[in-house]
Design a protein around this motif. Structure first.
Motif, short mmCIF file in Angstrom:
data_model
loop_
_atom_site.label_atom_id
_atom_site.label_comp_id
_atom_site.label_asym_id
_atom_site.label_seq_id
_atom_site.Cartn_x
_atom_site.Cartn_y
_atom_site.Cartn_z
N ARG A 99 0.82 -1.21 0.00
CA ARG A 99 0.00 0.00 0.00
C ARG A 99 0.85 1.26 0.00
O ARG A 99 0.38 2.33 -0.38
CB ARG A 99 -0.95 -0.01 1.20
CG ARG A 99 -2.02 -1.11 1.09
CD ARG A 99 -2.64 -1.43 2.44
NE ARG A 99 -3.25 -0.27 3.06
CZ ARG A 99 -4.47 0.17 2.75
NH1 ARG A 99 -5.18 -0.48 1.86
NH2 ARG A 99 -4.95 1.22 3.34
N ASN A 154 1.76 2.62 -3.85
CA ASN A 154 0.93 3.64 -4.52
C ASN A 154 0.43 4.70 -3.54
O ASN A 154 -0.55 5.38 -3.78
CB ASN A 154 -0.22 3.01 -5.31
CG ASN A 154 -1.26 2.37 -4.42
OD1 ASN A 154 -1.05 2.21 -3.22
ND2 ASN A 154 -2.38 2.00 -5.00
N LEU A 186 -1.15 4.68 -0.76
CA LEU A 186 -2.37 4.60 0.06
C LEU A 186 -1.96 4.77 1.51
O LEU A 186 -2.76 5.17 2.35
CB LEU A 186 -3.09 3.27 -0.15
CG LEU A 186 -3.89 3.13 -1.44
CD1 LEU A 186 -4.58 1.78 -1.49
CD2 LEU A 186 -4.90 4.24 -1.60
N GLU A 219 -3.10 15.87 -2.72
CA GLU A 219 -3.88 14.73 -3.23
C GLU A 219 -4.02 14.69 -4.76
O GLU A 219 -3.84 13.64 -5.35
CB GLU A 219 -5.26 14.69 -2.56
CG GLU A 219 -5.26 14.09 -1.16
CD GLU A 219 -5.01 12.59 -1.15
OE1 GLU A 219 -5.16 11.94 -2.21
OE2 GLU A 219 -4.65 12.06 -0.09
N PRO A 220 -4.36 15.82 -5.40
CA PRO A 220 -4.52 15.74 -6.87
C PRO A 220 -3.23 15.31 -7.58
O PRO A 220 -3.28 14.59 -8.57
CB PRO A 220 -4.92 17.16 -7.26
CG PRO A 220 -5.54 17.72 -6.03
CD PRO A 220 -4.77 17.13 -4.90
N ALA A 265 -2.86 11.65 -7.06
CA ALA A 265 -3.83 10.97 -7.92
C ALA A 265 -3.26 10.81 -9.33
O ALA A 265 -3.38 9.76 -9.96
CB ALA A 265 -5.15 11.73 -7.94
N GLN A 266 -2.63 11.88 -9.81
CA GLN A 266 -2.02 11.86 -11.14
C GLN A 266 -1.01 10.72 -11.26
O GLN A 266 -0.98 9.99 -12.25
CB GLN A 266 -1.35 13.22 -11.37
CG GLN A 266 -0.54 13.31 -12.64
CD GLN A 266 -1.43 13.35 -13.87
OE1 GLN A 266 -2.55 13.86 -13.81
NE2 GLN A 266 -0.95 12.78 -14.96
N ARG A 275 -0.88 8.01 -9.43
CA ARG A 275 -1.44 6.69 -9.19
C ARG A 275 -2.09 6.09 -10.44
O ARG A 275 -2.36 4.91 -10.48
CB ARG A 275 -2.52 6.77 -8.10
CG ARG A 275 -1.99 6.86 -6.70
CD ARG A 275 -3.14 6.59 -5.75
NE ARG A 275 -2.78 6.84 -4.36
CZ ARG A 275 -3.35 7.76 -3.59
NH1 ARG A 275 -4.32 8.50 -4.07
NH2 ARG A 275 -2.97 7.91 -2.35
N ARG A 276 -2.37 6.95 -11.43
CA ARG A 276 -3.04 6.48 -12.64
C ARG A 276 -2.35 5.27 -13.26
O ARG A 276 -3.00 4.38 -13.78
CB ARG A 276 -3.03 7.57 -13.70
CG ARG A 276 -3.98 8.68 -13.48
CD ARG A 276 -3.87 9.54 -14.69
NE ARG A 276 -4.65 10.73 -14.59
CZ ARG A 276 -4.90 11.51 -15.63
NH1 ARG A 276 -4.41 11.20 -16.82
NH2 ARG A 276 -5.63 12.59 -15.50
N MET A 323 -4.32 -1.41 -8.89
CA MET A 323 -4.32 -2.15 -7.63
C MET A 323 -5.56 -3.03 -7.52
O MET A 323 -6.66 -2.62 -7.88
CB MET A 323 -4.25 -1.20 -6.44
CG MET A 323 -4.14 -1.94 -5.11
SD MET A 323 -3.34 -0.92 -3.86
CE MET A 323 -3.12 -2.09 -2.54
N ALA A 342 -12.92 5.02 -14.44
CA ALA A 342 -11.67 5.80 -14.43
C ALA A 342 -11.24 6.24 -15.83
O ALA A 342 -10.88 7.41 -16.01
CB ALA A 342 -10.57 5.02 -13.73
N ASN A 384 -13.68 9.23 -16.58
CA ASN A 384 -13.67 10.40 -15.69
C ASN A 384 -12.28 10.85 -15.25
O ASN A 384 -12.13 11.95 -14.75
CB ASN A 384 -14.54 10.11 -14.46
CG ASN A 384 -16.00 10.05 -14.81
OD1 ASN A 384 -16.55 11.00 -15.35
ND2 ASN A 384 -16.65 8.92 -14.54
N VAL A 385 -11.29 9.99 -15.38
CA VAL A 385 -9.93 10.39 -15.01
C VAL A 385 -9.08 10.63 -16.24
O VAL A 385 -8.47 11.68 -16.40
CB VAL A 385 -9.27 9.33 -14.10
CG1 VAL A 385 -7.84 9.73 -13.78
CG2 VAL A 385 -10.08 9.15 -12.82
#
Lengths: 320, 254
Positions: B49, B52, B54, B83-84, B87-88, B90-91, B95, B115, B118-119
């Motif tokens: 974890r 990535n 988490l 966070e953003p 997030a970028q 982690r794409r 997982m 994803a 929307n991502v």
């Protein structure tokens, strides 16, 4: 020790095994209770119908009077606006309560404590007479006497605005707890899965967490809305011209208290019944993916007839 | 020399006073499959974890394809990213969770396209085509319109794998992907993972499936109490380990 022969263990059967009739248990007690309840209801309705003091003609005269419709309009917008204020502010407070900042958590707890801990009637009267506390509303720099703009409290805080504030702030305290419970009911693994896909916190909240929280939030919010519709009657104490205020104005003049209360009750009942329809629809919409909610028509859910339908079907199958 | 896909140097992690990771060093090269094994509480899931982000780390460095995942380096300090930005990053890292964590209010297909649409901003039509292909790849072409509650555990886990693959990750993390499954459903999930490994996907797998690790892994890592006890070729680590603790663990699970 007595020996049980094979024949002893078999029930005593006459005739063929296939054509047995099943006799369900007779619930005589239930039948008697039902008969008594029906008799009581008939008696009550009969006595009401024969009671001249009810003045059905007055009820008929006022049921669709203009004054009543004016009151209804106020009641409806007050309900909608107070619920909107309550939901918006309540969500903010719920997020504050879930925040890891002790200051935000403490402030939101204080808000909930104060607004849930005092009677709504007290809060309504408080807002109605708030001008006695602050005669002017000013925006400026505190403790310096510098004022940019100021209003006369009585001109801003009309009875309608006071009613809206009182109902909305009180509702926010209750709503925040409902929203918080809803958000907390969503498995943290859901947000983790969303994050691992590269979803940002805002997108995760909007697409993943809130839609699932809605399933927990909608039923109590429906109840809150129905409650709010009826609680607006309380603002008649500050004369906010809602349905109940107008009803009171009428019976203060013609002394027909009971018939006017019947008029009010009929309208509240009608509105509450109407509100149940969107609630059932929303529950179904946000129940997607849960096994319980599948393929049950709205009407059936609304009337709560699903279990009886199921029972009837089982009975039919048993009877075959 | 190419940069390793995952490189951990002295990674530490505490929960309060409890040290869960006590300096993990680990390298996973491109296209390799690395299996993390060990008793529960050994820190293997926590480490996964951390890859990535988490979970944050408290010391050491952890890079994926040469980039720090949750941090930016300024001199000798690592600053946690917003966070953003995380997030970028982690794409590119897929997982798969022990408890699947499919989105219950969406169908299998909607889970897979969520994803990408929307991502990554891929047009819905294109994402849907790709999703159907992925669902077919995991053997669930006919389950696209089912909600997770209507699928078995094994099917849910395969949808979860398809969902992770939809972002075209360069690295896949598996956190005990078969531990919550009925025994007869484990095989289907392992088959999908085996095919993925054969296609050259870089994978880090926390698992109790010793057989799978022996067969598929390029590296087996045995962890206990927050340290790597033994790492290397699974034919050595999982067949004739050098450390007593590894041997004791293997004899207990086999």
């Amino acid at each position: 020790m007595a020996t049980l022969s094979h024949a002893d263990m078999k029930p005593d059967l006459h005739g063929s095994d296939e054509n047995l009739n099943v006799v369900p248990l007779r619930h005589y007690g239930r039948w008697i209770a039902a008969a008594a309840a029906i008799a009581a209801l008939v008696g009550l309705v009969g006595s009401l119908a024969k009671n001249d003091n009810l003045h059905w003609n007055v009820v008929g005269d006022y049921l669709f009077a203009g004054l009543i419709f004016d009151g209804l309009a106020t009641t409806l917008w007050l309900t909608a606006a107070a619920m909107a204020l309550g939901l918006g502010l309540g969500t903010v407070i719920a997020v504050m309560r879930l925040s890891s900042s002790p200051i935000l958590y403490g402030m939101s707890s204080l808000f909930v404590w104060a607004f849930r801990g005092t009677p709504l009637l007290v809060q309504i009267i408080f807002w109605g007479y708030a001008a006695a506390l602050y005669s002017q509303i000013k925006i400026g720099v505190p403790f310096t006497g510098i004022t940019f703009i100021s209003w006369d409290t009585n001109s801003v805080l009309t009875p309608a605005v006071a009613a809206l504030l009182a109902l909305g702030l009180n509702e926010a305290a209750y709503t925040s707890e409902i929203v918080r419970a809803g958000i907390q009911s969503v498995d943290p693994g859901q947000a983790e899965a969303a994050h691992s896909l590269g979803m940002r916190p805002a997108l995760t909240a909007r697409r993943i967490v809130l839609p699932q929280a809605m399933r927990v939030i909608i039923p109590p919010m429906g109840n809150e809305t129905i409650n709010m519709l009826k609680m607006t009657a309380l603002v008649s104490v500050i004369g906010a011209h809602d349905l109940m205020s107008n009803i009171q104005e009428v019976y203060a003049q013609n002394y027909q208290v009971i018939p006017m209360l019947v008029v009010a009750s009929l309208w509240y009942l009608a509105l509450v019944s109407l509100l149940s329809i969107p609630q059932a629809w929303l529950e179904r919409r946000y129940g997607r993916g849960s096994a319980r909610s599948q393929n049950i028509p709205v009407i059936q859910r609304m009337l709560g007839t699903t279990s009886t339908t199921l029972a009837r079907r089982t009975k039919k199958e048993a009877g075959r | 020399m190419t940069t390793p896909m995952v490189q951990a140097k002295g990674v530490t992690k505490n929960y309060g006073k409890l040290e869960v990771l006590k300096g993990i060093d680990l390298t996973v090269e491109r296209g390799q499959v690395c299996c993390l094994l060990g008793p529960s509480g050994s820190g293997k899931s926590t480490f996964l974890r951390c890859i990535n982000h988490l979970e944050g780390i408290d010391g050491g460095t952890l890079t994926v394809d040469g980039d720090l995942v949750g941090y930016r380096r300024h001199g000798q300090k690592l600053h946690e990213l917003r966070e953003p930005e995380i997030a970028q990053r982690r794409r590119d890292i897929g997982m798969v969770f022990q408890r699947f964590n499919l989105f219950p209010h969406m169908t299998a297909l909607q889970n897979v396209i969520e994803a990408p649409v929307n991502v990554a901003g891929i047009p819905r039509v294109q994402a849907t085509q790709e999703a159907h292909r992925l669902l077919e790849q995991v053997g669930l072409a006919d389950r696209a319109d089912h909600y997770p509650a209507q699928l078995s555990g094994g099917q849910q886990q395969r949808v979860a794998i398809a969902r992770a693959l939809a972002m075209k990750p360069k690295l896949m993390l598996f956190d005990e992907p078969t531990s919550a499954l009925d025994p007869e459903l484990v095989g289907d999930v392992l088959d999908v993972m085996r095919n993925l490994a054969a296609e050259g996907m870089t994978m880090v797998v926390v698992t109790h499936e010793i057989g799978f690790a022996r067969e598929v892994a390029d590296t087996a890592v045995f962890m206990d109490e927050g340290v790597v006890v033994e790492a290397g070729d699974p034919r050595h680590v999982l067949v004739e380990p050098e450390q007593d603790r590894t041997r004791a663990f293997l004899s207990a699970v086999l």
